[in-house]
Design a protein around this motif. Structure first.
Motif, short mmCIF file in Angstrom:
data_model
loop_
_atom_site.label_atom_id
_atom_site.label_comp_id
_atom_site.label_asym_id
_atom_site.label_seq_id
_atom_site.Cartn_x
_atom_site.Cartn_y
_atom_site.Cartn_z
N LYS A 20 6.71 -25.98 -7.05
CA LYS A 20 6.77 -24.95 -6.30
C LYS A 20 6.58 -23.48 -6.00
O LYS A 20 6.56 -23.09 -7.57
N VAL A 21 5.95 -23.32 -5.75
CA VAL A 21 5.68 -21.09 -5.45
C VAL A 21 6.88 -20.79 -4.64
O VAL A 21 7.05 -20.82 -3.31
N ASN A 22 8.11 -19.64 -5.17
CA ASN A 22 9.07 -19.10 -4.46
C ASN A 22 8.34 -17.74 -3.96
O ASN A 22 7.70 -17.01 -5.14
N VAL A 23 8.18 -17.46 -3.13
CA VAL A 23 7.61 -15.71 -2.17
C VAL A 23 9.61 -15.32 -1.97
O VAL A 23 10.03 -16.01 -0.96
N THR A 24 9.39 -14.76 -2.91
CA THR A 24 11.02 -13.58 -2.85
C THR A 24 10.72 -12.30 -2.78
O THR A 24 9.96 -11.40 -2.66
N LEU A 25 11.20 -12.00 -0.93
CA LEU A 25 10.99 -10.68 -0.29
C LEU A 25 11.44 -9.64 -0.83
O LEU A 25 12.82 -9.87 -1.10
N LYS A 26 11.24 -8.67 -1.35
CA LYS A 26 11.86 -7.77 -1.72
C LYS A 26 12.48 -6.51 -1.52
O LYS A 26 13.58 -6.25 -1.69
N ASN A 27 12.52 -6.43 0.18
CA ASN A 27 13.48 -5.82 0.62
C ASN A 27 13.49 -6.56 2.55
O ASN A 27 12.92 -6.55 3.21
N PHE A 46 1.10 -1.21 0.10
CA PHE A 46 0.15 0.01 -0.13
C PHE A 46 1.00 1.48 0.03
O PHE A 46 1.29 1.61 0.96
N PHE A 47 0.80 1.96 -0.87
CA PHE A 47 1.26 3.43 -0.80
C PHE A 47 2.76 3.06 -1.62
O PHE A 47 3.79 3.82 -0.96
N SER A 48 3.22 2.04 -1.69
CA SER A 48 4.56 1.62 -1.21
C SER A 48 5.64 1.51 -0.72
O SER A 48 6.35 1.24 -0.40
N PHE A 49 4.94 1.86 0.38
CA PHE A 49 5.81 1.33 2.48
C PHE A 49 5.47 -0.06 2.55
O PHE A 49 5.16 -0.26 1.59
N GLY A 50 6.48 -0.39 3.52
CA GLY A 50 6.56 -1.91 4.11
C GLY A 50 7.24 -2.76 2.97
O GLY A 50 7.87 -2.28 1.85
N GLN A 51 6.57 -3.94 2.79
CA GLN A 51 7.24 -4.91 1.97
C GLN A 51 6.65 -5.37 1.67
O GLN A 51 4.76 -5.41 1.84
N SER A 52 6.87 -6.39 0.40
CA SER A 52 6.44 -6.29 -0.56
C SER A 52 7.27 -7.98 -1.17
O SER A 52 8.19 -8.10 -0.58
N ALA A 53 6.68 -8.47 -1.90
CA ALA A 53 7.48 -9.73 -2.40
C ALA A 53 7.13 -10.42 -3.86
O ALA A 53 5.61 -9.95 -4.52
#
Length: 306
Positions: A49-56, A3-10
């Motif tokens: 497999k499902v790979n979830v890669t954190l952006k930050n 949301f609003f590009s703040f915090g964590q995303s993946a």
């Protein structure tokens, strides 16, 4: 995205376990181009497999669960808001919580039923896909992976030839014969045209392959005709008693199996048009329904002037 590009995303990636060895085939996309997709058949297991890669790195990602779905759906282009699902399987990969580092989740859908062939047409699309989702409070993170499904057919025990006499009274009388009533997608149409009576000046004759896509039901039914091929079999005036051979190779054309009342949403049928054109550019034709991939029906109207 967050949301609003703040915090964590993946970022999410879906990888099949047999991606390196599974066959890929070309399949037409909605814009008419062709891409390659992994090929599956009815009853085959779909796993990966499902790979979830954190952006930050270093920041946690809160979520309300992670899941993967296997979906088979039909989309009618005039009703894009409604997707008609005929297969819907769900596997939960993680309970609600948080992710502090990139993770990989295994999944397996065992012996999945895939009753229909993948299809992209003029007004309808039938597709199968995997969809991985990280569920979040404000905006989910999704990734889809499309696959293609082919249905298998066996050769029919009875595949009789088609032989018919048609004409216009006192003007034209012809007899045509096709060697089969049901054809495989890579088959060869073999036949003959016999001229029993010719009192009009015919200058050209061809066979057209027509695909008719039917969508909707009742008063909202819609037909879309598409000429797949035009094959010239005669150039010049025939005489009484003449015989014209036909040999049409189907492998070079973009054909699909005949499809009948798929999930009560659409059908696809093929027609052979025998077309004769006289010196005054009048067209006479005889239409015959036929089946790709060992599926067929009976004949249509008689020889008509258009």
């Amino acid at each position: 995205m967050s949301f609003f590009s703040f915090g964590q995303s993946a970022e999410i990636d879906v990888v099949l376990n047999d991606a390196e060895t599974r066959k890929k085939v070309e399949h037409k996309t909605e814009d008419g181009k062709k891409d390659k997709y992994f090929l599956f058949y009815d009853g085959e297991t779909v796993s990966g497999k499902v790979n979830v890669t954190l952006k930050n790195p270093g920041k946690r990602l809160e979520h309300h669960g992670i899941k993967i779905e296997f979906v088979g759906q039909i989309e009618l282009y005039y009703d894009r808001g409604n997707h008609h699902e005929f297969v819907s399987l769900v596997k939960d990969l993680a309970r609600p919580g948080e992710i502090t580092q990139s993770q990989t989740f295994d999944f397996e859908f065992t012996h999945v039923e895939k009753p229909y062939e993948s299809y992209t047409g003029q007004n309808v699309k039938l597709r199968y896909f995997l969809r991985a989702t990280v569920i979040r409070r404000l905006n989910d993170i999704n990734k889809e992976l499309d696959i293609v499904v082919h249905t298998l057919s066996t050769y029919p025990e009875l595949n009789s030839s088609i032989k018919m006499e048609v004409g216009i009274e006192d003007c034209l009388h012809i007899e045509f014969e096709y060697n089969k009533s049901k054809y495989h997608l890579k088959d060869v149409i073999v036949g003959k045209i016999y001229f029993l009576l010719v009192r009009i000046k015919i200058k050209h004759m061809e066979i057209d392959i027509i695909k008719r896509e039917t969508t909707g039901t009742g008063p909202s039914v819609y037909h879309e005709n598409d000429t797949i091929a035009k094959y010239e079999i005669m150039d010049g005036a025939p005489v009484r008693g003449e015989s014209i051979p036909i040999r049409l190779f189907l492998a070079g054309y973009d054909l699909t199996p005949t499809m009948r009342d798929i999930n009560k949403k659409f059908s696809v049928r093929y027609y052979l048009n025998l077309v004769l054109i006289d010196e005054e550019e009048r067209r006479y034709f005889k239409q015959q329904v036929w089946g790709g991939k060992n599926k067929s029906e009976g004949s249509e109207s008689g020889l008509l002037q258009k």
